[in-house]
Motif scaffolding. Structure first.
Motif, mmCIF file in Angstrom:
data_model
loop_
_atom_site.group_PDB
_atom_site.id
_atom_site.type_symbol
_atom_site.label_atom_id
_atom_site.label_comp_id
_atom_site.label_asym_id
_atom_site.label_seq_id
_atom_site.Cartn_x
_atom_site.Cartn_y
_atom_site.Cartn_z
ATOM 1 N N SER A 1 13.165 -14.921 -7.937
ATOM 2 C CA SER A 1 12.930 -15.454 -6.671
ATOM 3 C C SER A 1 12.052 -14.882 -5.836
ATOM 4 O O SER A 1 12.059 -13.610 -6.714
ATOM 5 C CB SER A 1 13.743 -16.133 -5.838
ATOM 6 O OG SER A 1 14.688 -14.744 -5.116
ATOM 7 N N MET A 2 10.823 -14.947 -5.328
ATOM 8 C CA MET A 2 9.885 -13.391 -4.301
ATOM 9 C C MET A 2 9.875 -13.931 -3.133
ATOM 10 O O MET A 2 9.854 -14.701 -2.848
ATOM 11 C CB MET A 2 8.020 -14.116 -5.336
ATOM 12 C CG MET A 2 8.093 -14.198 -6.548
ATOM 13 S SD MET A 2 7.608 -12.013 -6.775
ATOM 14 C CE MET A 2 6.441 -11.856 -5.954
ATOM 15 N N ASP A 3 9.870 -12.046 -3.114
ATOM 16 C CA ASP A 3 10.048 -12.186 -1.152
ATOM 17 C C ASP A 3 8.865 -10.828 -1.126
ATOM 18 O O ASP A 3 9.383 -9.769 -1.299
ATOM 19 C CB ASP A 3 11.368 -11.844 -0.509
ATOM 20 C CG ASP A 3 11.374 -11.458 0.469
ATOM 21 O OD1 ASP A 3 10.140 -11.996 1.291
ATOM 22 O OD2 ASP A 3 12.750 -11.133 1.276
ATOM 23 N N GLY A 4 7.507 -11.608 -0.550
ATOM 24 C CA GLY A 4 6.192 -10.670 -0.276
ATOM 25 C C GLY A 4 5.851 -10.187 -1.947
ATOM 26 O O GLY A 4 6.384 -10.467 -3.155
ATOM 27 N N ASP A 5 5.983 -8.991 -2.126
ATOM 28 C CA ASP A 5 6.046 -7.926 -3.792
ATOM 29 C C ASP A 5 7.189 -8.109 -4.865
ATOM 30 O O ASP A 5 7.382 -6.956 -5.263
ATOM 31 C CB ASP A 5 4.562 -7.061 -3.225
ATOM 32 C CG ASP A 5 5.777 -5.870 -3.033
ATOM 33 O OD1 ASP A 5 6.607 -6.129 -2.284
ATOM 34 O OD2 ASP A 5 4.609 -4.632 -2.468
ATOM 35 N N VAL B 1 18.930 -7.875 -10.668
ATOM 36 C CA VAL B 1 17.890 -6.843 -10.129
ATOM 37 C C VAL B 1 16.661 -7.299 -9.173
ATOM 38 O O VAL B 1 17.055 -8.271 -9.362
ATOM 39 C CB VAL B 1 17.523 -6.299 -11.340
ATOM 40 C CG1 VAL B 1 18.223 -5.608 -12.412
ATOM 41 C CG2 VAL B 1 16.806 -7.456 -12.319
ATOM 42 N N LYS B 2 15.986 -6.194 -7.920
ATOM 43 C CA LYS B 2 15.535 -6.486 -8.437
ATOM 44 C C LYS B 2 14.164 -5.660 -8.119
ATOM 45 O O LYS B 2 14.404 -4.553 -8.793
ATOM 46 C CB LYS B 2 15.494 -6.050 -5.735
ATOM 47 C CG LYS B 2 16.586 -7.353 -5.666
ATOM 48 C CD LYS B 2 16.565 -6.984 -4.056
ATOM 49 C CE LYS B 2 17.682 -7.848 -3.515
ATOM 50 N NZ LYS B 2 17.114 -8.971 -2.664
ATOM 51 N N VAL B 3 12.619 -6.198 -8.310
ATOM 52 C CA VAL B 3 11.693 -5.407 -8.816
ATOM 53 C C VAL B 3 10.260 -5.750 -8.112
ATOM 54 O O VAL B 3 9.971 -6.945 -6.783
ATOM 55 C CB VAL B 3 11.166 -6.539 -9.835
ATOM 56 C CG1 VAL B 3 10.499 -5.559 -10.617
ATOM 57 C CG2 VAL B 3 13.383 -6.165 -11.043
ATOM 58 N N LYS B 4 10.115 -4.432 -7.647
ATOM 59 C CA LYS B 4 8.597 -4.070 -7.581
ATOM 60 C C LYS B 4 7.415 -4.431 -8.258
ATOM 61 O O LYS B 4 7.506 -4.101 -9.420
ATOM 62 C CB LYS B 4 8.355 -3.069 -6.587
ATOM 63 C CG LYS B 4 7.123 -2.522 -5.237
ATOM 64 C CD LYS B 4 7.108 -2.121 -5.152
ATOM 65 C CE LYS B 4 5.777 -1.366 -3.913
ATOM 66 N NZ LYS B 4 5.255 -2.542 -2.855
ATOM 67 N N VAL B 5 7.277 -6.067 -8.056
ATOM 68 C CA VAL B 5 5.973 -6.505 -9.178
ATOM 69 C C VAL B 5 5.035 -5.227 -8.446
ATOM 70 O O VAL B 5 4.427 -5.275 -7.596
ATOM 71 C CB VAL B 5 6.328 -8.099 -8.570
ATOM 72 C CG1 VAL B 5 5.230 -8.653 -9.414
ATOM 73 C CG2 VAL B 5 7.095 -9.108 -8.748
ATOM 74 N N SER B 6 4.410 -5.428 -9.915
ATOM 75 C CA SER B 6 3.270 -4.745 -10.156
ATOM 76 C C SER B 6 1.739 -5.926 -10.502
ATOM 77 O O SER B 6 0.165 -5.721 -10.572
ATOM 78 C CB SER B 6 3.272 -4.118 -11.421
ATOM 79 O OG SER B 6 3.949 -4.772 -12.415
#
Length: 126
Positions: free
Chosen positions: A17-21, A101-106
């Motif tokens: 799931s995405m929340d912003g980036d 996990v949570k990931v800051k997507v690039s």
């Protein structure tokens, strides 16, 4: 079989799931049911930047160990530490408290390459 329509999925049975980036990632209801009782979740990639489809950790069940693959490239910024004490949460609440996990997507464009709930349902024969 529970396949929430607001999430995206991989052929390797991760959900995202995405929340912003920032993406939250776990394994699907189908995956946890196939694995059986989860006894350990290991993520040693915290604070590392990984490419799409790289292994970010493992999930261990009574009978098997399975690799976890990152659905989108980015930096692992958080691990669900509750899973260290209660790995069985992945079985009881895979889409909620059982996140991994949570990931800051690039590369946000990779979102478009993921399966929607209908496509994932067809993949698993649901």
């Amino acid at each position: 079989m529970n396949i929430p329509t607001n999430l995206k999925y991989t052929k390797d049975h991760e959900w995202i799931s995405m929340d912003g980036d920032v993406a939250t990632i776990g394994i699907t209801d189908f995956a946890q049911s196939e694995l059986g009782d989860i006894v350990y979740v290991e993520v040693e990639t915290l604070d590392q930047t990984l490419d799409k489809d790289e292994v970010f950790g493992t999930v261990e069940a009574v009978k098997t160990v399975s690799d976890l693959f990152l659905p989108m490239a980015g930096e692992i910024i958080e691990f669900n530490e509750d899973l260290e004490r209660n790995p069985e949460t992945v079985n009881s609440d895979p889409y909620g408290k059982g996140w991994m996990v949570k990931v800051k997507v690039s590369d946000a464009s990779q979102w478009d390459d993921l399966l929607d709930s209908e496509s994932y349902g067809k993949l698993i024969g649901a």
